[in-house]
Write a protein that holds these residues in place. Structure first.
Motif, PDB file in Angstrom:
ATOM      1  N   CYS A 395       0.851  -1.188   0.000  1.00  0.00           N
ATOM      2  CA  CYS A 395       0.000   0.000   0.000  1.00  0.00           C
ATOM      3  C   CYS A 395       0.889   1.240   0.000  1.00  0.00           C
ATOM      4  O   CYS A 395       1.771   1.360   0.851  1.00  0.00           O
ATOM      5  CB  CYS A 395      -0.899  -0.009   1.229  1.00  0.00           C
ATOM      6  N   CYS A 398       0.206   2.969   3.733  1.00  0.00           N
ATOM      7  CA  CYS A 398       0.547   2.365   5.026  1.00  0.00           C
ATOM      8  C   CYS A 398       1.652   1.317   4.912  1.00  0.00           C
ATOM      9  O   CYS A 398       2.186   0.866   5.917  1.00  0.00           O
ATOM     10  CB  CYS A 398      -0.679   1.739   5.677  1.00  0.00           C
ATOM     11  N   CYS A 413      -5.676  -2.765  -0.207  1.00  0.00           N
ATOM     12  CA  CYS A 413      -4.942  -2.746   1.035  1.00  0.00           C
ATOM     13  C   CYS A 413      -5.939  -3.259   2.074  1.00  0.00           C
ATOM     14  O   CYS A 413      -6.999  -2.674   2.249  1.00  0.00           O
ATOM     15  CB  CYS A 413      -4.518  -1.324   1.386  1.00  0.00           C
ATOM     16  N   CYS A 418      -5.345   1.154   7.943  1.00  0.00           N
ATOM     17  CA  CYS A 418      -4.646   1.952   6.929  1.00  0.00           C
ATOM     18  C   CYS A 418      -5.083   3.410   6.992  1.00  0.00           C
ATOM     19  O   CYS A 418      -6.266   3.719   6.875  1.00  0.00           O
ATOM     20  CB  CYS A 418      -4.932   1.395   5.541  1.00  0.00           C
ATOM     21  N   GLN A 421      -7.266   4.794   4.104  1.00  0.00           N
ATOM     22  CA  GLN A 421      -8.667   4.374   4.151  1.00  0.00           C
ATOM     23  C   GLN A 421      -9.415   5.118   5.241  1.00  0.00           C
ATOM     24  O   GLN A 421     -10.540   5.565   5.051  1.00  0.00           O
ATOM     25  CB  GLN A 421      -8.762   2.879   4.448  1.00  0.00           C
TER      26      GLN A 421
HETATM   27 ZN   LIG Z   1      -2.919   0.947   3.305  1.00  0.00          ZN
END
Ligand SMILES: [Zn+2]
Length: 653
Positions: A395, A398, A413, A418, A421
């Protein structure tokens, strides 16, 4: 290279998805041209490799599935879709085919404007409008007679000296550009999602559950053909139509194509091409149909506007659901009225299919007001310095490993923590149509997440002034205001919370329908798939997604915490507005002094009642003016209540 089977599977899935977006959500993401390309590619692969053919393939069906809120009705004659072409060569092939099939018989074409609207079938019996239905899947459509009665452009009675015993008129319901712009401006003011183009606005307006609302949208109708008709009533297509041009040869057809492509913007309504039909109805009959389309007609669609530009780079966005989306960063180029500098690339497979490399010259397309698409790489302009692209294995935000599930095109991801998100989720949660927390936009969401102040929705409700005041660009006063906004949001109705939670496929309208239907969170939590699907606006896919969401322990824990923190988990259930008319059917007869027939109908509709043209046991009452007709006698016979105009006025107040 993708395997052939995988490509076919992917095409089917994408076509199904875009079909849903187009017909059910009225919110297309790709242009018609792009959609047709997908369908054509799939049809080609299926015909070249019959071993992969399938009866459930989207190539075997036309258009939408009927929606369950409306009564399904069977078409007298199937409403087939028309084959599309995008080039003169294909028109020439159509002409050649048609001439061959007609074995040298004289041939002339009638050319009509292809209005970008929604297909409709109108059945008249002895000159009276009896039924209106949408195309649906071509065999079964939705009955929309009540909504159609409110349209000024549709006669309820056919005039003239020759009225056929039965005739099915077909045409397009459309929204003139002016009304479309006004509607979107109004939606903008209300903070609602805008319609992508006039056709989707027309489809949405036609399917409003309340005919009184449909009436306010200003739809128009353009007739372009007949389904069933008394034999020999008319002999040519041209006799049926007010707006058309006759062409004796292909050159004349081409000239019209060019003419209208150049003139299309000057029209008051949107057209997306021309329809070329064999004029003689007997010849049409003789040519017949394939399983999907008539052989005597073809649509020439104007090419979508395209531009060449350079792909400067591909960035990767992480959305609310963790999906990684490659986005093309383009050298800015002017296209269809706006400057385009970004275009979605959907997913990794799409990048592979296009064979896209960073530094490539590409063709970008935009039709209507739809998101621009990269449709082709201009490989002849490659210098050798272009760089291949692959989605990162981690990702980009993250750093967690990303996952691509077997049957999915999306790479995600899956780290629930995260930050990308979480930020996107918070912004959505606080947005105007969700919990409406003023001041919680992207800048603040990013700070709250980056500083570790918020790890999930419940943390918002635990924020303290001191912590907030320490953030960049956040003074004491803004902190106080923000906290007040957060506090206020606890009172939001259940539907706003449902929308704010960001459950997959659950949009604003569906959330509202769910809230009103179930009335409380416990009722929602104990609902089955069937219960979900019984709600207007909720289909199979959404029901599945709801079930998954409410089966997840983490989600349940979050909901519990939100409840403990004092969030409202209820919504007044939808009940019929308290009016003596709600849910009841009325029939009007005779001449009223204080109202026209239309006004009287509209008043009843506005108050939640229905208006019918015939008296039956289900009729609540017949409202009678001067010189009542046979309906009055009918009412007496059936013992249905009779109201005078005075009674009616009293009821209205
Ligand atoms: Zn992520």
């Amino acid at each position: 290279m993708l395997s052939l089977k995988a490509r076919i599977t992917e095409l089917r899935r994408r076509i199904e998805r875009h079909n849903r977006l187009y017909y059910e959500a009225n919110r297309p993401e790709i242009s018609d041209a792009e959609f047709d390309r997908l369908v054509k590619e799939l049809a080609r692969l299926e015909s070249e490799h019959p071993e992969f053919a399938s009866a459930t393939s989207p190539t075997q069906r036309v258009g939408e599935r009927p929606q369950k809120e409306f009564k399904s009705v069977r078409h007298l004659v199937p409403m087939l879709s028309i084959d599309n072409t995008y080039s003169k060569e294909e028109i020439a092939e159509f002409d050649e085919r048609t001439r061959k099939n007609l074995k040298g018989k004289r041939l002339e074409y009638v050319v009509e404007l292809k209005i970008d609207g929604v297909s409709l079938s109108l059945i008249y019996e002895k000159g009276k409008l009896r039924r209106a239905a949408t195309r649906g899947d071509g065999q079964w459509g939705d009955e929309v007679t009540e909504n159609i009665r409110t349209l000024a452009g549709i006669p309820r009675t056919l005039g003239g000296s020759r009225v056929p015993g039965e005739i099915e008129v077909r045409g397009e319901v459309f929204l003139p550009k002016k009304n479309f712009l006004a509607l979107n401006a109004e939606k903008g003011r209300l903070g609602e999602e805008l319609f992508v183009n006039p056709r989707n606005a027309a489809a949405g307006s036609l399917k409003l559950l309340d005919p009184a609302l449909t009436a306010k949208r200003g739809l128009s109708f353009f007739a372009h053909g007949v389904g069933r008709m008394d034999p020999g009533f008319v002999k040519t297509q041209a006799e049926l139509l007010a707006h058309h041009e006759l062409c004796l040869d292909l050159q004349a057809v081409y000239r019209l194509c060019e003419l209208w492509e150049a003139k299309k913007d000057s029209l008051e309504y949107a057209i997306d091409g021309l329809v070329i039909k064999v004029n003689d109805l007997e010849a049409q009959q003789f040519l017949g149909t394939t399983h999907k389309s008539p052989r005597w007609v073809i649509a020439y669609k104007f090419p979508a506007e395209k531009a060449k530009t350079k792909l400067l780079g591909i960035s990767v966005q992480v959305g609310r659901t963790g999906v990684l989306t490659p986005v093309a960063n383009l050298e800015p180029v002017f296209l269809a009225g706006t400057t385009v500098s970004r275009a979605t690339l959907h997913n990794e497979d799409e990048v592979k299919r296009l064979g896209l490399k960073i530094g490539d010259w590409v063709l970008v397309e935009k039709s209507g007001e739809i998101i621009p698409q990269v449709i082709e790489v201009i490989k002849s302009r490659r210098t050798g310095k272009e760089k291949a692209f692959a989605l990162p294995k981690k990702c980009p935000v993250c750093g967690s490993a990303v996952v691509r599930e077997k049957e999915e095109v999306a790479t995600r991801c899956v780290n629930l923590g995260c930050p990308a998100q979480l930020k996107a989720k918070l912004i959505h949660f606080a947005s105007r149509k969700a919990m409406d927390i003023e001041g919680l936009g992207d800048v603040l969401a990013a700070q709250l997440v980056d500083k570790g102040l918020v790890k999930g929705f419940p943390d918002l409700y635990l924020l303290k002034k001191e912590a907030l005041a320490g953030l960049e660009r956040m003074g004491d006063k803004s902190a106080v205001n923000l906290l007040a906004g957060i506090e206020q949001s606890k009172k939001c109705e259940l539907s706003r919370l449902l929308f704010g939670l960001g459950i997959r496929h659950v949009g604003e309208n569906a959330a509202r329908a769910l809230g009103r239907h179930f009335g409380s969170m416990p009722a929602l939590l104990s609902a089955s798939d069937d219960d979900f699907e019984a709600v207007e606006d909720v289909g199979e896919v959404m029901a599945e997604s709801l079930r998954e969401f409410f089966a997840n322990e983490d989600n349940l824990r979050i909901l519990k915490r939100l409840e403990t923190l004092g969030l409202n988990m209820t919504e007044p259930r939808k009940k019929a507005a308290a009016s003596p008319f709600s849910g009841k059917t009325y029939v009007l007869t005779g001449v009223l002094k204080g109202f026209t027939r239309d006004e009287a109908s509209r008043r009843i509709l506005d108050l939640g009642g229905k208006v019918s043209s015939s008296v039956s046991q289900k009729t609540e009452a017949v409202i009678t003016g001067a010189d009542p007709g046979s309906k009055w006698q009918e009412a007496q016979k059936l013992g249905v209540k009779i109201l005078t105009e005075e009674d009616f006025k009293r009821l209205l107040t």
